[in-house]
Design a protein around this motif. Structure first.
Motif, PDB file in Angstrom:
ATOM      1  N   MET A  99       8.819  13.627   1.853  1.00 25.54           N
ATOM      2  CA  MET A  99      10.358  13.222   2.833  1.00 25.54           C
ATOM      3  C   MET A  99      10.974  14.014   1.567  1.00 25.54           C
ATOM      4  O   MET A  99      11.920  14.379   1.983  1.00 25.54           O
ATOM      5  CB  MET A  99      10.391  11.526   2.329  1.00 25.54           C
ATOM      6  N   GLY A 101      12.575  16.138   4.500  1.00 18.98           N
ATOM      7  CA  GLY A 101      13.512  14.968   4.904  1.00 18.98           C
ATOM      8  C   GLY A 101      12.633  14.479   6.123  1.00 18.98           C
ATOM      9  O   GLY A 101      13.812  14.010   6.735  1.00 18.98           O
ATOM     10  N   ILE A 109       9.348  13.135   8.580  1.00 22.81           N
ATOM     11  CA  ILE A 109       8.225  12.085   8.254  1.00 22.81           C
ATOM     12  C   ILE A 109       7.515  12.357   9.862  1.00 22.81           C
ATOM     13  O   ILE A 109       8.842  11.875  10.736  1.00 22.81           O
ATOM     14  CB  ILE A 109       7.920  11.108   7.592  1.00 22.81           C
ATOM     15  N   GLU A 120      14.518  11.472  10.559  1.00 20.36           N
ATOM     16  CA  GLU A 120      14.855  11.704   9.144  1.00 20.36           C
ATOM     17  C   GLU A 120      14.813  10.965   8.314  1.00 20.36           C
ATOM     18  O   GLU A 120      15.843   9.925   8.946  1.00 20.36           O
ATOM     19  CB  GLU A 120      15.949  12.525   9.453  1.00 20.36           C
ATOM     20  N   VAL A 121      14.120  10.648   6.798  1.00 24.20           N
ATOM     21  CA  VAL A 121      13.615  10.116   5.643  1.00 24.20           C
ATOM     22  C   VAL A 121      14.061  11.207   4.823  1.00 24.20           C
ATOM     23  O   VAL A 121      13.739  11.853   4.164  1.00 24.20           O
ATOM     24  CB  VAL A 121      12.234   9.659   5.662  1.00 24.20           C
ATOM     25  N   SER A 122      15.069  11.124   4.081  1.00 26.06           N
ATOM     26  CA  SER A 122      15.030  11.720   2.679  1.00 26.06           C
ATOM     27  C   SER A 122      15.355  11.130   2.155  1.00 26.06           C
ATOM     28  O   SER A 122      16.785   9.527   1.624  1.00 26.06           O
ATOM     29  CB  SER A 122      16.882  12.812   3.358  1.00 26.06           C
ATOM     30  N   CYS A 173      11.161   9.747  -5.369  1.00 27.62           N
ATOM     31  CA  CYS A 173      10.327   9.922  -4.564  1.00 27.62           C
ATOM     32  C   CYS A 173       9.262   9.214  -6.099  1.00 27.62           C
ATOM     33  O   CYS A 173       8.240   9.082  -6.412  1.00 27.62           O
ATOM     34  CB  CYS A 173      10.067  11.156  -5.313  1.00 27.62           C
TER      35      CYS A 173
END
Length: 483
Positions: free
Chosen positions: A375, A379, A381, A446-448, A454
């Protein structure tokens, strides 16, 4: 309390603490200004401290072991980055650089050839580090070739000191005898393609040899969307299949023969695929686990992980400076060897996992452990990865075996043709599953996240594993990837 602090620890835990410190030290040097040079005294002091730690082995000496490792790691990292300041004066200028192709060339999303060059020289002077090169030239460049490229130097990323985009290939030479393993691999790949169609043979060779460049672009893209890239690159998964096969074939006859055959497979597979960061980690871990199995010993994952990380960074400290392949390799391995057993023990108790459940839990665990990195880096998955892996992974060992037999038996026309039929069917099924799962509109999301998010996710994962460890009282030291 004082008595607990002065209890003796097994030397393996102190070595693990030292290796953890070394890993921290090597990675940290990347963020320390180059003007702050590390004196060789760091190495001497670090080693002297560890000698003291190893002699007394008191529990509270774990802190000293980590400090000792950090000092040695800073020294090794300083050696690794020595001279890279020369690239500061080259950024933005057109330069001609000669280098050796370190890994098999790839194709990027624009169809350009990607080269990773090491052993660099410019104007007959040696350059440190590695550079990333993309070129529109369609030369038949292979691993270990010596190439001269011309282009504008730009800033590097990760483990690469600089980048050259849209470079022109001035010359490409193949040393004699060159990379013999690559020659044997390409010869074998040609035999496989004689009886199996292009897409199917490309997928089978991806499983067996980590060959990616011959794969059709559409299939390669769909594998990424479906979260299946890990099965067609040289990785620990492919290597583990080969090692387990050797052990199960020969262990009942001779433990020595099983160990020897597995060791030959490890060395042969690494020679064929090359020493990428993920392959270096996989080969090292498989070798250490195999040695422990042969001598009837166990290696705790919390020892195996830092030891293997430290060894790879001692060989090439640049792996730790933002190399995503190195990071993902260790994250997925931690998922398989630590998170997966804990999840199974927490939800299913002491029951032996069947093949389906084991694949499901190991796949899920590897994806969970790599998810924060993915991610942060990309950005996006894959929402279909679990489904696609469950439909394909159980058949990968059979596909590897059939692909191997198709290449070996090509000189026996009738048998080779017969083997090619089920091989084509099986690989065709895998391609259909890949295209089907990747074709959903919701296949990706989309997952950023940023670095701090993190880190928070990994802290949460570590706390969850500690909780499951306390609840299940599982002995992780009994986990061995070659069994």
């Amino acid at each position: 309390m004082n008595r607990w602090l002065f209890e003796k620890l097994h030397i393996s835990w102190l070595v693990a603490a030292w290796c953890l410190g070394l890993t921290i030290g090597v990675i940290s040097i990347h963020y320390i200004p180059r003007s702050f040079a590390m004196n060789p005294l760091f190495l001497l002091v670090g080693l002297a401290i560890f000698v003291i730690v190893a002699i007394w082995r008191w529990r509270f000496f774990v802190i000293l072991a980590i400090i000792s490792g950090v000092l040695v790691g800073l020294w090794r990292g300083e050696i690794g980055r020595k001279g890279v300041e020369i690239y500061d004066s080259l950024i933005g200028k057109v330069a001609i650089v000669q280098g050796q192709v370190l890994e098999d060339p790839d194709l990027d999303k624009n169809g350009q050839t990607v080269l990773r060059l090491g052993n660099l020289r410019m104007n007959n002077e040696k350059l440190p580090g590695q550079i990333w090169v993309t070129t529109p030239d369609k030369n038949s460049i292979k691993r270990s070739d010596i190439v001269r490229v011309k282009g504008k130097m730009t800033a590097g990323f990760g483990a690469f000191s600089a980048s050259v985009y849209r470079a022109k290939i001035i010359s490409a030479e193949r040393p004699v005898p060159g990379d013999v393993a690559v020659g044997v691999r390409d010869w074998f790949a040609g035999r496989v393609r004689e009886h199996i169609p292009e897409s199917e043979s490309a997928l089978g060779l991806g499983f067996l040899l980590g060959l990616r460049r011959a794969m059709p672009t559409e299939l390669s893209d769909n594998l990424k969307i479906a979260g299946l890239t890990h099965i067609v690159v040289a990785s620990g998964y492919n290597l583990t299949i080969l090692v387990r096969l050797a052990r199960r074939l020969f262990a009942k006859r001779s433990k020595y023969l099983a160990m020897l055959s597995a060791a030959v497979m490890i060395i042969g597979f690494m020679a064929v695929t090359g020493l990428s960061p993920s392959m270096s980690r996989a080969g090292l871990v498989a070798g250490l686990s195999l040695a422990a199995w042969y001598y009837g010993r166990t290696i705790h994952p919390l020892v195996l992980l830092p030891v293997s990380a430290a060894i790879t960074l001692l060989i090439n400290p640049q792996f730790g400076w933002g190399d995503l392949g190195w990071q993902l390799s260790f994250a997925s391995f931690a998922g398989v060897i630590m998170l997966a057993p804990l999840l199974h023990s927490y939800f299913f108790g002491n029951k032996e996992p069947g093949a389906f459940r084991q694949i499901l839990i190991e796949t899920l665990s590897a994806q969970i452990m790599t998810l924060p990195l993915l991610m942060m880096s990309f950005g996006v998955i894959s929402n279909v990865a679990l489904i696609a892996n469950m439909l394909i992974l159980p058949f990968v060992p059979l596909a590897m075996l059939l692909t191997f037999m198709s290449g070996v038996l090509v000189f026996v026309p009738m048998i080779g043709a017969l083997i090619a039929i089920p091989t084509t069917w099986l690989l065709g099924y895998m391609i259909q599953v890949t295209n089907w799962t990747a074709g959903f509109e919701w296949a990706q999301m989309e997952v950023s996240i940023n670095l701090w998010q993190c880190a928070v996710l990994y802290v949460a994962l570590i706390l969850a594993m500690i909780w499951m460890k306390k609840q299940t009282k599982l002995d992780l030291a009994k986990i061995n990837i070659v069994e």
